[in-house]
Design an enzyme around this catalytic site. Structure first.
Site, short mmCIF file in Angstrom:
data_model
loop_
_atom_site.label_atom_id
_atom_site.label_comp_id
_atom_site.label_asym_id
_atom_site.label_seq_id
_atom_site.Cartn_x
_atom_site.Cartn_y
_atom_site.Cartn_z
N ARG A 1 26.45 42.15 28.51
CA ARG A 1 27.48 41.52 28.90
C ARG A 1 27.53 40.00 29.24
NH1 ARG A 1 28.46 44.78 34.40
NH2 ARG A 1 30.19 43.04 34.65
N CYS B 1 27.36 37.52 39.13
CA CYS B 1 27.38 39.05 38.53
C CYS B 1 28.85 38.93 38.15
CB CYS B 1 27.23 39.96 39.38
SG CYS B 1 27.96 40.28 40.88
#
Length: 283
Positions: free
Chosen positions: A180, A239
């Site tokens: 990601r 995050c």
């Protein structure tokens, strides 16, 4: 802080269940891709006397971003209704061992709770040891007074992150999985591009966890170093939506180098902003 300042053992919790001034909080939260239902799992079984803390309920309801911190008055009202006071010993656990509990601990501490710990190994360890559980809804607790004192310095905004990246005044460390971060794997939130902020570095949270617990201090320090993080310089953790960033923050506390702040909006906010630069690594 040492590990003992942040975590309690299952043995300690079993011996202190029901003690006045100790409250147990189930802070379980799961990404949609995990195919788990935190509310249903709590109803099926939880540590006796635990209260369910839903980060998608105790949040800024006016903000479209996921589980952003609410205002101090709203937080105080909601947790006070749960029977939690700021001077209690608050023990947080989650259903993965270590995933969302650090976010819940960070939230309570950011609003002024004085003693918040994480159950080391979480609910999986508690179950593996054959300890007592109960099912159904949380038991009702008498309302308590939570005197919220918001620590704004613990929270980084998007403007703070942009300024830190531009001036290199702080390192931005991203806890998302490597795919990601690189932009090769999709984000769990539909319509959100993967990739990373220019100048940020990646330390996937899973790399510092073993059997549902944080690795030892030496292994944690080594992981940060291998990711290119200088722990002697300021760090902002990030995050996908401010959950696993708190795992990195907790690890930094254990190695004696607490972070400057946590980026509450994290990638969910950054990748939603039309003007934000997104870096995708070339194969």
């Amino acid at each position: 802080m040492s590990r003992a300042d942040i975590f309690v053992t299952t043995e300690w919790l079993a011996a202190n269940l029901g003690r006045p001034g100790v409250v147990v909080v189930d802070g379980s939260y799961y990404l949609s891709t995990m195919n788990r239902d935190a509310a249903a799992e709590f109803a099926a079984g939880h540590i006796p006397g635990a209260i369910r803390f839903d980060i998608d309920a105790v949040k800024d309801m006016a903000n479209p971003l996921p589980h952003m911190l609410p205002g101090a008055a709203e937080f105080a009202e909601k947790v006070g209704t749960m029977g939690i006071a700021d001077d209690m010993t608050i023990i947080v656990y989650d259903g993965m061992g270590l995933f969302s509990a650090p976010r819940v601990r960070w939230t309570f501490r950011t609003f002024g709770a004085k003693d918040v710990r994480i159950l080391d190994g979480g609910y999986p360890k508690w179950l593996a040891e054959g300890r007592a559980t109960e099912s159904g809804p949380a038991l009702h607790r008498a309302a308590a007074r939570f005197n919220a004192a918001f620590d704004a310095s613990a929270v980084a905004s998007m403007a703070d992150v942009k300024a830190a990246l531009a001036s290199r005044s702080a390192q931005v460390v991203d806890a998302r999985p490597a795919g990601r971060f690189a932009g090769t794997d999709p984000e769990p939130r539909p319509g959100l591009s993967s990739g990373h902020m220019p100048g940020s570095v990646n330390l996937p949270f899973a790399a510092i966890i073993e059997n549902g617990q944080l690795k030892n201090e030496a292994a944690l320090a080594s992981a940060f170093s291998a990711a290119g993080v200088d722990l002697d310089k300021p760090v902002i953790t990030s995050c996908g939506s401010g959950v696993s960033a708190a795992i990195l923050s907790t690890a930094m506390e254990i190695v004696g180098k607490p972070p400057k702040a946590l980026y509450d909006g994290s990638w969910a906010e950054w990748a939603s902003a039309p003007e934000a630069e997104i870096i995708i690594d070339k194969p």
